[in-house]
Design a protein around this motif. Sequence first.
Motif, PDB file in Angstrom:
ATOM      1  N   GLY A 190       0.774  -1.230   0.000  1.00  0.00           N
ATOM      2  CA  GLY A 190       0.000   0.000   0.000  1.00  0.00           C
ATOM      3  C   GLY A 190       0.803   1.276   0.000  1.00  0.00           C
ATOM      4  N   THR A 191       2.136   1.155  -0.089  1.00  0.00           N
ATOM      5  CA  THR A 191       2.976   2.353  -0.058  1.00  0.00           C
ATOM      6  C   THR A 191       3.319   2.870  -1.453  1.00  0.00           C
ATOM      7  OG1 THR A 191       4.877   0.868   0.260  1.00  0.00           O
ATOM      8  CG2 THR A 191       3.998   1.954   2.213  1.00  0.00           C
ATOM      9  N   GLY A 192       2.753   2.271  -2.487  1.00  0.00           N
ATOM     10  CA  GLY A 192       2.951   2.788  -3.837  1.00  0.00           C
ATOM     11  C   GLY A 192       4.076   2.141  -4.610  1.00  0.00           C
ATOM     12  N   ALA A 239      -6.917   3.517   8.265  1.00  0.00           N
ATOM     13  CA  ALA A 239      -5.647   4.245   8.283  1.00  0.00           C
ATOM     14  C   ALA A 239      -4.665   3.635   9.275  1.00  0.00           C
ATOM     15  CB  ALA A 239      -5.897   5.714   8.632  1.00  0.00           C
ATOM     16  N   HIS A 240      -5.173   2.995  10.309  1.00  0.00           N
ATOM     17  CA  HIS A 240      -4.298   2.344  11.290  1.00  0.00           C
ATOM     18  C   HIS A 240      -3.835   0.957  10.833  1.00  0.00           C
ATOM     19  CE1 HIS A 240      -5.658   5.491  14.046  1.00  0.00           C
ATOM     20  NE2 HIS A 240      -4.729   5.094  14.889  1.00  0.00           N
ATOM     21  N   LEU A 241      -4.599   0.338   9.946  1.00  0.00           N
ATOM     22  CA  LEU A 241      -4.302  -1.042   9.558  1.00  0.00           C
ATOM     23  C   LEU A 241      -3.587  -1.162   8.221  1.00  0.00           C
ATOM     24  CD1 LEU A 241      -7.644  -2.764  10.656  1.00  0.00           C
ATOM     25  CD2 LEU A 241      -5.478  -2.628  11.908  1.00  0.00           C
ATOM     26  N   THR A 242      -3.384  -0.041   7.535  1.00  0.00           N
ATOM     27  CA  THR A 242      -2.712  -0.078   6.237  1.00  0.00           C
ATOM     28  C   THR A 242      -1.579   0.950   6.217  1.00  0.00           C
ATOM     29  OG1 THR A 242      -4.292   1.512   5.313  1.00  0.00           O
ATOM     30  CG2 THR A 242      -4.798  -0.823   5.012  1.00  0.00           C
ATOM     31  N   ALA A 243      -0.738   0.854   5.181  1.00  0.00           N
ATOM     32  CA  ALA A 243       0.436   1.721   5.116  1.00  0.00           C
ATOM     33  C   ALA A 243       0.344   2.787   4.037  1.00  0.00           C
ATOM     34  CB  ALA A 243       1.691   0.870   4.884  1.00  0.00           C
ATOM     35  N   GLY A 244      -0.712   2.775   3.241  1.00  0.00           N
ATOM     36  CA  GLY A 244      -0.814   3.743   2.152  1.00  0.00           C
ATOM     37  C   GLY A 244      -2.251   3.939   1.719  1.00  0.00           C
ATOM     38  N   LEU A 245      -2.475   4.979   0.931  1.00  0.00           N
ATOM     39  CA  LEU A 245      -3.828   5.349   0.536  1.00  0.00           C
ATOM     40  C   LEU A 245      -4.551   4.256  -0.242  1.00  0.00           C
ATOM     41  CD1 LEU A 245      -3.367   9.096  -0.478  1.00  0.00           C
ATOM     42  CD2 LEU A 245      -4.716   8.210   1.431  1.00  0.00           C
ATOM     43  N   GLN A 246      -3.852   3.656  -1.217  1.00  0.00           N
ATOM     44  CA  GLN A 246      -4.529   2.673  -2.050  1.00  0.00           C
ATOM     45  C   GLN A 246      -4.968   1.465  -1.231  1.00  0.00           C
ATOM     46  OE1 GLN A 246      -5.649   3.178  -5.035  1.00  0.00           O
ATOM     47  NE2 GLN A 246      -6.604   1.158  -5.036  1.00  0.00           N
ATOM     48  N   TRP A 292      18.716  -0.333  -3.713  1.00  0.00           N
ATOM     49  CA  TRP A 292      17.563  -0.375  -2.819  1.00  0.00           C
ATOM     50  C   TRP A 292      16.825   0.959  -2.845  1.00  0.00           C
ATOM     51  CZ3 TRP A 292      16.270  -3.580   1.768  1.00  0.00           C
ATOM     52  CH2 TRP A 292      16.833  -4.863   1.697  1.00  0.00           C
ATOM     53  N   ILE A 293      15.499   0.877  -2.889  1.00  0.00           N
ATOM     54  CA  ILE A 293      14.663   2.055  -2.683  1.00  0.00           C
ATOM     55  C   ILE A 293      13.629   1.678  -1.627  1.00  0.00           C
ATOM     56  CG2 ILE A 293      13.016   3.668  -3.698  1.00  0.00           C
ATOM     57  CD1 ILE A 293      14.470   3.502  -6.288  1.00  0.00           C
ATOM     58  N   GLN A 294      13.708   2.349  -0.488  1.00  0.00           N
ATOM     59  CA  GLN A 294      12.834   2.031   0.635  1.00  0.00           C
ATOM     60  C   GLN A 294      11.551   2.852   0.554  1.00  0.00           C
ATOM     61  OE1 GLN A 294      14.001  -0.386   2.834  1.00  0.00           O
ATOM     62  NE2 GLN A 294      11.882  -0.474   3.575  1.00  0.00           N
ATOM     63  N   PHE A 295      10.423   2.166   0.661  1.00  0.00           N
ATOM     64  CA  PHE A 295       9.115   2.828   0.653  1.00  0.00           C
ATOM     65  C   PHE A 295       8.584   2.865   2.079  1.00  0.00           C
ATOM     66  CE2 PHE A 295       9.791   1.985  -3.675  1.00  0.00           C
ATOM     67  CZ  PHE A 295       8.927   2.778  -4.424  1.00  0.00           C
ATOM     68  N   THR A 296       8.230   4.047   2.530  1.00  0.00           N
ATOM     69  CA  THR A 296       7.803   4.226   3.905  1.00  0.00           C
ATOM     70  C   THR A 296       6.298   4.481   3.989  1.00  0.00           C
ATOM     71  OG1 THR A 296       8.329   6.578   3.735  1.00  0.00           O
ATOM     72  CG2 THR A 296      10.039   5.130   4.616  1.00  0.00           C
ATOM     73  N   PRO A 297       5.679   4.044   5.084  1.00  0.00           N
ATOM     74  CA  PRO A 297       4.236   4.283   5.242  1.00  0.00           C
ATOM     75  C   PRO A 297       3.922   5.778   5.241  1.00  0.00           C
ATOM     76  CG  PRO A 297       5.007   2.665   6.843  1.00  0.00           C
ATOM     77  CD  PRO A 297       6.229   3.247   6.197  1.00  0.00           C
ATOM     78  N   MET A 298       2.782   6.117   4.690  1.00  0.00           N
ATOM     79  CA  MET A 298       2.321   7.494   4.689  1.00  0.00           C
ATOM     80  C   MET A 298       1.937   7.890   6.110  1.00  0.00           C
ATOM     81  SD  MET A 298      -0.709   9.021   2.296  1.00  0.00           S
ATOM     82  CE  MET A 298      -0.884  10.775   2.016  1.00  0.00           C
ATOM     83  N   ALA A 299       2.182   9.143   6.485  1.00  0.00           N
ATOM     84  CA  ALA A 299       1.801   9.621   7.807  1.00  0.00           C
ATOM     85  C   ALA A 299       0.308   9.391   8.018  1.00  0.00           C
ATOM     86  CB  ALA A 299       2.134  11.100   7.949  1.00  0.00           C
TER      87      ALA A 299
END
Length: 325
Positions: free
Chosen positions: A36-38, A189-196, A160-167
């Motif tokens: 979910g972080t894109g 929003a608490h159970l996922t890491a990104g908008l999608q 490496w490209i690290q993808f971080t959870p959205m605030a």
Amino acid sequence: MSFQTIPGQAAAKQLLQNGLRQDKLSHAYIFSGPVGTGRSEMAIALAKAIYCQNGTDDACGECLECRKVEHSNHPDLHIVAPEGASIKIEQIRELQKEFAYRATASGTKIYILHHAEKMTVQAANSLLKFLEEPTSRVVAILITENGNALLPTIQSRAQWIQFTPMAREQMVLTLLEEGFPAALVQPAAHLTAGLQAARELIGANWFAEMRTVMLQLAKETLTRFPTSMITVQQRIVKSELAEHMSSLFDLLILWFKDMVQLRLERRDRLVYNDQLDWMSSLALSRDVSVWVRMMEQAVDLQKRLRFNANSQLVIEKMLVEMQGV
């Protein structure tokens, strides 16, 4: 899909766009981070930018090459996903066979491996040889939740490209602006890491129902215990919710966290703030240590579910523990 349409991940965008501008892209990337972080969207955006006939460091989205990528029919872009539980050596060999042919006018071939950590050992070793000896100009993108699960030799040959959870606060604001109901936005929003990922969870037919059932179970267990066992039978075991028992525990753990916050008289970041009328008084009926202990029990029982424990017995044990604490 372009870089600008992907929310967040500024560092990843900058690194990739610098590589495009300077014509210094790596031959292999590891896109590592939570679901979910894109990561997948960024992989497609990179492919479009590489093939785009008009842009330099991003895709125009309108040219023929961009449209081919968008519609998944670009001849030089190959996407591999697990067949069943793993990516098998036959899939990597088929990829190598495809890449033995010359690229079209683009001059670059790209392959994207979803769930790259699920490669069998044989597939990973075959891919390693492919990374070391590409037969043409190739860009590999390995998408994984845990880059450390890949072979060390693969890790060392890729950037490496690290993808971080959205605030979380930003996720909540964005989802509310998009018109999603607040009652579902907060837990998603608490159970996922990104908008999608959050949008997909909110849109799942069972999610709203699971939230309602969890709240009903929590209230019944602590006020009229026998009724909760009937609810388990009627609303979970005999319904599609039985397939999502782990999510019930996710929601319950969030509820326990809310009860701790209410017991400490903190109300600014509650997940279930639409339930304050009954949760507030119930929270004060038990000590903070009791709520924390319940939460720990929920975490422990959820782990048992992951090891294929009987889901009905697990949830019933949770309710008995809650009532008896």
